[in-house]
Design a protein around this motif. Structure first.
Motif, PDB file in Angstrom:
ATOM      1  N   LEU A 285     -32.526  72.015  63.477  1.00 52.61           N
ATOM      2  CA  LEU A 285     -31.307  72.483  64.146  1.00 52.61           C
ATOM      3  C   LEU A 285     -30.880  71.530  65.272  1.00 52.61           C
ATOM      4  CD1 LEU A 285     -29.115  74.633  64.647  1.00 52.61           C
ATOM      5  CD2 LEU A 285     -30.749  75.849  66.099  1.00 52.61           C
ATOM      6  N   THR A 286     -31.845  71.030  66.043  1.00 50.89           N
ATOM      7  CA  THR A 286     -31.514  70.269  67.244  1.00 50.89           C
ATOM      8  C   THR A 286     -30.688  69.013  66.950  1.00 50.89           C
ATOM      9  OG1 THR A 286     -33.484  71.171  68.259  1.00 50.89           O
ATOM     10  CG2 THR A 286     -32.502  69.281  69.371  1.00 50.89           C
ATOM     11  N   PRO A 287     -31.129  68.143  66.024  1.00 54.85           N
ATOM     12  CA  PRO A 287     -30.299  66.967  65.753  1.00 54.85           C
ATOM     13  C   PRO A 287     -28.924  67.335  65.196  1.00 54.85           C
ATOM     14  CG  PRO A 287     -32.223  67.028  64.286  1.00 54.85           C
ATOM     15  CD  PRO A 287     -32.390  68.116  65.283  1.00 54.85           C
ATOM     16  N   TRP A 288     -28.871  68.372  64.362  1.00 54.54           N
ATOM     17  CA  TRP A 288     -27.582  68.816  63.823  1.00 54.54           C
ATOM     18  C   TRP A 288     -26.649  69.278  64.961  1.00 54.54           C
ATOM     19  CZ3 TRP A 288     -24.938  73.370  64.235  1.00 54.54           C
ATOM     20  CH2 TRP A 288     -23.768  73.454  63.461  1.00 54.54           C
ATOM     21  N   LEU A 289     -27.250  70.027  65.894  1.00 58.84           N
ATOM     22  CA  LEU A 289     -26.480  70.574  67.014  1.00 58.84           C
ATOM     23  C   LEU A 289     -25.923  69.450  67.889  1.00 58.84           C
ATOM     24  CD1 LEU A 289     -25.915  73.469  68.022  1.00 58.84           C
ATOM     25  CD2 LEU A 289     -27.984  73.294  69.418  1.00 58.84           C
ATOM     26  N   LYS A 290     -26.741  68.429  68.129  1.00 57.51           N
ATOM     27  CA  LYS A 290     -26.303  67.285  68.944  1.00 57.51           C
ATOM     28  C   LYS A 290     -25.135  66.586  68.258  1.00 57.51           C
ATOM     29  CE  LYS A 290     -30.619  66.158  71.305  1.00 57.51           C
ATOM     30  NZ  LYS A 290     -31.840  65.391  71.158  1.00 57.51           N
ATOM     31  N   ASP A 291     -25.295  66.375  66.982  1.00 62.53           N
ATOM     32  CA  ASP A 291     -24.268  65.710  66.197  1.00 62.53           C
ATOM     33  C   ASP A 291     -22.973  66.535  66.202  1.00 62.53           C
ATOM     34  OD1 ASP A 291     -23.491  63.639  64.413  1.00 62.53           O
ATOM     35  OD2 ASP A 291     -23.595  65.105  62.770  1.00 62.53           O
ATOM     36  N   PHE A 292     -23.121  67.818  65.995  1.00 64.28           N
ATOM     37  CA  PHE A 292     -21.976  68.728  65.972  1.00 64.28           C
ATOM     38  C   PHE A 292     -21.264  68.698  67.326  1.00 64.28           C
ATOM     39  CE2 PHE A 292     -20.311  73.088  66.648  1.00 64.28           C
ATOM     40  CZ  PHE A 292     -19.419  73.155  65.596  1.00 64.28           C
ATOM     41  N   ALA A 293     -22.054  68.783  68.411  1.00 64.78           N
ATOM     42  CA  ALA A 293     -21.475  68.817  69.761  1.00 64.78           C
ATOM     43  C   ALA A 293     -20.762  67.503  70.064  1.00 64.78           C
ATOM     44  CB  ALA A 293     -22.560  69.101  70.796  1.00 64.78           C
ATOM     45  N   ALA A 294     -21.359  66.394  69.610  1.00 65.45           N
ATOM     46  CA  ALA A 294     -20.771  65.085  69.891  1.00 65.45           C
ATOM     47  C   ALA A 294     -19.391  64.951  69.247  1.00 65.45           C
ATOM     48  CB  ALA A 294     -21.701  63.984  69.381  1.00 65.45           C
ATOM     49  N   LYS A 295     -19.194  65.662  68.150  1.00 64.05           N
ATOM     50  CA  LYS A 295     -17.914  65.549  67.440  1.00 64.05           C
ATOM     51  C   LYS A 295     -16.862  66.524  67.972  1.00 64.05           C
ATOM     52  CE  LYS A 295     -19.927  63.971  63.126  1.00 64.05           C
ATOM     53  NZ  LYS A 295     -20.745  64.577  62.080  1.00 64.05           N
TER      54      LYS A 295
END
Ligand code: G1P
Length: 297
Positions: A285-295
């Motif tokens: 979840l964490t890397p996905w969340l970072k990626d999602f937030a960055a976009k």
């Protein structure tokens, strides 16, 4: 030796209107936080603090709560047949968690009224009250510290959290005096949901209480307050200013992690915070969340 507290009271009669339509036919306490109903976190917290007798104050439409903490023969049989012990353990865990009792609130006359419905079950013993909207991180200590302070001071104890002053109007707010213990304050006044800008401090009552049975005597005489409801906060204010016969009220200031599941935004945040910390979900979840937030814009 102080009295060994064993009873927890969990008010769960609210209609959960903030989560409609999800709560039209299902109690809000059954909403999953990750993969566990919110109410199970609260019962687990009570049990972890040594409270094995749990009384839930329920109402209409709350049958799912009783079913969740009871056996489910069909499910057990199916999982046993399949040899799926992992899932079987999950099913049986909530069945065997605590000695569960239920009483209905009847009229929805407020939190104080709900707690008063526990009078017969509790008797003349100190007991804990846990509100289902607050989840306390299992890695942080709160309830067992409150039980300890209750025993040492022979008083009632509430959990306090320092909140942003702009949020104080959403809570019961305490006026306090320091004690010789850094995390314990003596409460000299309490006000339920003060109008914005009028809160006496930024110390908010969060949903954990360890109460002396005198609270029942006070609640029986407590008139409806904020919102026309019988408020637990008002009864505790009465106890705080009459320590001679009530034992007074102390606060334990909590500095750990608390997740609010009481409204939709906080509920979503709680799920993310808890999921990120989970071994089975966090690493993905964490890397996905970072990626999602960055976009996000
Ligand atoms: C209740 C209490 C309030 C307390 C709050 C904690 O309010 O009445 O004093 O601060 O729980 O969550 P509720 O949020 O149920 O309206």
């Amino acid at each position: 030796m102080p009295f060994q507290i064993s009873k927890a009271v969990i008010p769960a009669a609210g209609l959960g209107t903030r989560f409609l339509p999800a709560t039209k036919a299902m109690p809000k306490e059954m909403l999953p936080v990750v993969d566990k109903p919110a109410i199970q976190y609260v019962v687990e917290e009570a049990v972890a603090a040594g409270l094995t007798d749990v009384l839930m104050i329920t109402g209409r439409n709350k049958n799912a709560l009783e079913n969740h903490f009871d056996r489910n023969g069909e499910l057990e049989a199916t999982l046993t047949r399949k040899g799926d012990t992992d899932k079987l353990d999950k099913v049986n865990f909530s069945t065997n968690l605590a000695d569960m009792h239920y009483v209905r609130q009847g009229d929805p006359l407020g939190l104080g009224h709900a707690v008063l419905r526990a009078k017969m079950h509790v008797g003349r013993e100190p007991f804990a009250v846990l509100l289902g909207d607050d989840i306390i991180d299992e890695r942080d200590v709160l309830l067992s510290r409150m039980i300890e302070v209750q025993g040492q001071r022979n008083a009632s104890v509430v959990a306090l959290l320092e909140v942003d002053p702009e949020q104080a109007h959403l809570y019961g707010v305490a006026t306090v005096e320091a004690t010789e213990e850094e995390d314990v304050v003596r409460i000299t006044g309490l006000v339920e949901k003060p109008a914005p800008g009028t809160a006496p401090s930024n110390l908010a009552v969060i949903g954990r209480y360890v109460l002396k049975p005198e609270v029942f005597d006070v609640l029986e005489k407590t008139a409806p307050g904020k919102g026309g409801e019988i408020q637990l906060t008002d009864a505790l204010e009465t106890m705080a200013i009459a320590p001679d016969w009530t034992g007074g009220v102390y606060g334990v200031v909590f500095r750990g992690r608390r997740y609010d599941t009481g409204d939709r935004l906080d509920y979503i945040k709680a799920i993310i915070q808890l999921a990120v910390d989970r071994d089975d979900l966090g690493p993905d979840l964490t890397p996905w969340l970072k990626d999602f937030a960055a976009k996000l814009d």
